[in-house]
Design an enzyme around this catalytic site. Structure first.
Site: not given
Ligand code: 5GP
Ligand code: ZN
Length: 138
Positions: A101, A103
């Site tokens: 992922h 941010h």
């Protein structure tokens, strides 16, 4: 591939509802449950990759475009003055959810401070060692 016991696989694919900002065929972007600043978001691929080293090349090629789109919309819509992209790989680097992922963290004038590193120093000898160690493995 989707991993059955992965929370981010479930959030990315709508199996568990999320505060969703954006979705396309490859990604969902959701708000982080424990934001570093107002609007802190996570870009999640819909397929499971543990980290950057496992990421599919085509997904990797798209992810920065998604980040730019989200960052621009945050700047216009939330009035942030800038934004950081943070992407952790491995527990030692602070990765707590083992599904790749990115941010996207909006930064505001006078907003919350976000820890960075203390600038260090490097000798000419160490620089040479590092270049040798890395470039021979590329
Ligand atoms: P990491 O430390 O792995 O780079 O970041 C994981 C992030 O995921 C953390 O910022 C954490 O707050 C967020 N997070 C963990 N579980 C959930 C969840 O169930 N929902 C949402 N929206 N965010 C989560
Ligand atoms: Zn996953």
């Amino acid at each position: 591939m989707v991993k059955d016991d992965c929370i981010f696989c479930k959030l990315a694919n709508g199996v568990i509802p999320a505060a969703s900002l954006y979705e396309d065929d490859a990604f969902r972007v959701i708000l982080d449950a424990n934001p570093a600043s107002k609007g802190h978001a996570l870009i999640l691929p819909k397929h499971h990759y543990q980290d950057l080293c496992e990421l599919d090349e085509a997904i990797g090629a798209k992810v920065l475009n998604v980040a730019a789109k989200i960052g621009k919309a945050m700047t216009d819509g939330l009035g942030c003055a800038g934004f950081n992209l943070v992407q952790n790989n491995g527990e030692a680097a602070g990765q707590t959810v083992m599904h790749f992922h990115v941010h996207v963290i909006p930064r505001y004038e006078g907003g919350p401070k976000i820890a960075a590193w203390d600038p260090g120093a490097v000798s000419a000898e160490e620089t040479k060692e590092i270049i040798e160690a890395v470039t021979t493995r590329l």
